[in-house]
Structure formats: C-alpha cells, structure tokens
Enzyme design. Structure first.
Site, PDB file in Angstrom:
ATOM      1  N   ASN A 245       0.616  -1.041   0.150  1.00 11.82           N
ATOM      2  CA  ASN A 245      -0.080  -0.084   0.019  1.00 11.82           C
ATOM      3  C   ASN A 245       1.002   1.199   0.211  1.00 11.82           C
ATOM      4  O   ASN A 245       1.212   1.520   0.952  1.00 11.82           O
ATOM      5  CB  ASN A 245      -0.765  -0.118   1.104  1.00 11.82           C
TER       6      ASN A 245
ATOM      7  N   LYS B 129       0.219   4.370  -0.523  1.00  7.69           N
ATOM      8  CA  LYS B 129      -0.381   5.603   0.094  1.00  7.69           C
ATOM      9  C   LYS B 129      -0.134   6.518  -0.612  1.00  7.69           C
ATOM     10  O   LYS B 129      -0.023   6.425  -1.815  1.00  7.69           O
ATOM     11  CB  LYS B 129      -0.027   5.680   1.705  1.00  7.69           C
TER      12      LYS B 129
ATOM     13  N   HIS C  43      -9.667   1.304   4.502  1.00  3.92           N
ATOM     14  CA  HIS C  43      -8.260   1.688   5.603  1.00  3.92           C
ATOM     15  C   HIS C  43      -8.671   2.758   6.520  1.00  3.92           C
ATOM     16  O   HIS C  43      -9.520   3.736   6.300  1.00  3.92           O
ATOM     17  CB  HIS C  43      -7.376   2.190   4.401  1.00  3.92           C
TER      18      HIS C  43
ATOM     19  N   GLU D 295      -7.063   5.046   7.616  1.00  2.49           N
ATOM     20  CA  GLU D 295      -6.697   6.478   7.283  1.00  2.49           C
ATOM     21  C   GLU D 295      -8.172   7.275   6.570  1.00  2.49           C
ATOM     22  O   GLU D 295      -8.243   8.229   6.637  1.00  2.49           O
ATOM     23  CB  GLU D 295      -5.344   6.614   6.398  1.00  2.49           C
TER      24      GLU D 295
ATOM     25  N   GLU E 171      -5.576  -4.639  10.807  1.00  2.61           N
ATOM     26  CA  GLU E 171      -4.505  -3.488  10.741  1.00  2.61           C
ATOM     27  C   GLU E 171      -4.944  -3.021  12.054  1.00  2.61           C
ATOM     28  O   GLU E 171      -5.714  -1.889  12.072  1.00  2.61           O
ATOM     29  CB  GLU E 171      -4.517  -2.801   9.509  1.00  2.61           C
TER      30      GLU E 171
ATOM     31  N   GLY F 127       2.241   2.269  10.668  1.00  2.00           N
ATOM     32  CA  GLY F 127       3.518   3.404  10.635  1.00  2.00           C
ATOM     33  C   GLY F 127       4.014   3.836  11.924  1.00  2.00           C
ATOM     34  O   GLY F 127       4.575   4.862  12.130  1.00  2.00           O
TER      35      GLY F 127
ATOM     36  N   SER G  24       3.139  -1.848  10.530  1.00  4.46           N
ATOM     37  CA  SER G  24       4.570  -2.015  10.904  1.00  4.46           C
ATOM     38  C   SER G  24       5.123  -3.231  10.405  1.00  4.46           C
ATOM     39  O   SER G  24       6.279  -3.822  10.901  1.00  4.46           O
ATOM     40  CB  SER G  24       4.917  -1.594  12.229  1.00  4.46           C
TER      41      SER G  24
HETATM   42  P1  PGA Z   1       2.637   0.451   7.720  1.00  8.45           P
HETATM   43  O1  PGA Z   1       1.234   0.689   7.166  1.00  8.45           O
HETATM   44  O2  PGA Z   1       3.099  -0.861   7.088  1.00  8.45           O
HETATM   45  O3  PGA Z   1       3.398   1.574   7.023  1.00  8.45           O
HETATM   46  O4  PGA Z   1       2.315   0.392   9.121  1.00  8.45           O
HETATM   47  C1  PGA Z   1       0.296  -0.314   6.772  1.00  8.45           C
HETATM   48  C2  PGA Z   1      -1.046  -0.059   6.162  1.00  8.45           C
HETATM   49  O5  PGA Z   1      -1.487   1.040   6.644  1.00  8.45           O
HETATM   50  O6  PGA Z   1      -1.570  -0.652   5.438  1.00  8.45           O
END
Ligand code: PGA
Length: 257
Positions: A10, A12, A97, A99, A169, A175, A214
C-alpha cells in the site's frame, strides 16, 4: 484447504511517475521467481498507467488500488469507479483503510457498499479492519473487528467473503514501528476467522486474512509462522523493492514448507 498467501504493498500518498517506474522495475527483478505467494501493489491511482505499463510481460505482481467509489458513472465529481480501475488492470482494491475511515469519515455501512460494488465488478475487496489504541486498551478489539465485518455480512451475506481479503490492521501499529506481536495478531486473526465460521465454515476456511501494521523485512517471517496470518498489507516497507521482496519471500517460505 491450504490458503495461498497474499502480500500487498500500500503505497499510500507516495510516489511519482519516475518513482513508480523504478520501484516496479526493482520489484520485477527481485520477485521474478516467486511462485508460492500472490503479490500486489497499490500505487496512487494517478500512477496506475505507469504501473500497468511497467508490469507488462510478467504475471507475479498484480495491480491494485487504495480506494474506489460506489458509483459507476455520472455526476460524481472527483470519484474513481470500479470500471476505471478495471480499465488499468487493477484487481485487488483496498477499502476501509483506517486513514480513510478517519480522514474521510467513511462509515462501516459506506465501506460495505464499496465491498458490494467491487464484488459486482468482479474485483477483489481488501477490507481493512482494526481497533484504535484506546479500544485495544479497553478490551474492545474483538467487538470492533466483529462490527466492521458484520456490516459487510449484514449488507451482502457471508458468501461475499468468498474470494475476498481481510486485512487486520490494528491502528496503533500502522506506521508506528510498533507491530503487533505474532501471538497478538494470531489471536485476533483466529477470532476473525471464527466469527466468519459461525456463519459459514467454508467461507472462513478460504478467506485470506492479512496482517498489517509496521510489517517489515525483520518481523515478517515470524508473523507468517502463525496459522491464521495469510500474508501482509505493507505500507512503509513496500516503498523499497528489497525490503518488500524479503517480506514476499518470507510468506512464500512460511506457507509452503
Ligand atoms: P505500515 O502501513 O506498514 O506503514 O504500518 C500499513 C498500512 O497502513 O496498510
């Protein structure tokens, strides 16, 4: 039934035309021999054309996207439809997601509509679910995950999860560099599969449940030793070909040995 793992990147809100070409070229070189793991990348939709062109001539890496809208055509300014994503060969589409739930106020019901739109279009929904840190500390992880899954089951029936993907997640792990431990993640994955099995064992047995939050080249292998972790949705570590390749190969190794 053995489930085939899926590792998806992903990206982003990261990248450019040049970045897309270079990263895809790097991934093609690193992943050319992968056989035991499905692989997908979700660049920003702006770069689907570059990614599609760069992926031509190989079949290891599939194309995906980070969002879709519920309407197919018409007066919906700024929206991107399932048909447009299909036009670029995108297959795995992330929805829900955290976000988007947070910054765009997307509700469980709205996300279930997106799930239905993807199924109707023959695309694969990658439904992200997961709890906040406060919910985790309050012992609400299972309640939150069940609610987010039930929104889809209530709208579309449990069979909608045939051929679909769930990405667990935990928001506190996204992140932050603070991944869930393999045991923590496995416990929630087993709960999610059990929750679906209560409606249909057959659907539960085949649904892919990825872990996300992460995941990196150092912690992936241990996560994949867990029986209900069927791959990963990878953010930060998907922006570098060598790190992403290590994660893909760790899934291939763990799930085929
Ligand atoms: P990350 O993000 O691996 O940077 O923690 C995962 C995600 O939000 O899909």
């Amino acid at each position: 039934m053995a489930r085939r793992p899926l590792v998806m990147g992903n990206w982003k809100l990261n990248g450019s035309k040049v970045f897309t070409k270079e990263l895809v070229a790097g991934l093609k070189a690193e992943l050319a021999d992968v056989k035991g793991c499905d692989v997908a990348i979700a660049p920003p939709v702006m770069y689907l054309a570059e990614a599609e062109a760069a992926l031509a001539g190989q079949s290891v890496i599939s194309l995906g996207a980070q969002n879709v809208d519920v309407n197919v055509q018409g007066a919906f300014t700024g929206d991107i439809s399932t048909e447009m994503l299909k036009d670029f060969g995108a297959k795995y589409i992330i929805i829900g997601h955290s976000e988007r739930r947070t910054y765009h106020k997307e509700s469980d019901e709205f996300i279930a509509k997106k799930f239905g739109a993807l199924k109707a279009a023959g695309l694969v929904p990658v439904l992200c679910i997961g709890e906040t840190e406060a919910e985790n500390e309050a012992g609400q992880t299972e309640t939150v995950c069940a609610r987010q899954i039930d929104a889809v089951i209530d709208a579309l029936g449990v069979e909608a999860f045939n051929g679909a993907v769930i990405a667990y997640e935990p928001i506190w792990a996204i992140g932050t560099g603070k991944s869930a431990t393999p045991a923590q993640a496995q416990a929630v994955h087993a709960f999610i599969r059990g929750h679906i099995a209560a409606k249909s064992q057959a659907v539960a047995d085949q649904v892919i449940i990825q872990y996300g939050g992460s995941v990196n080249d150092a912690n992936a292998a241990e996560l994949f030793t867990q029986p209900d972790i069927d791959g990963a949705l990878v953010g930060g570590a998907s922006l570098k070909a060598p790190a992403f390749a290590v994660i893909v190969k760790a899934a291939e190794e763990a799930k085929n040995s």
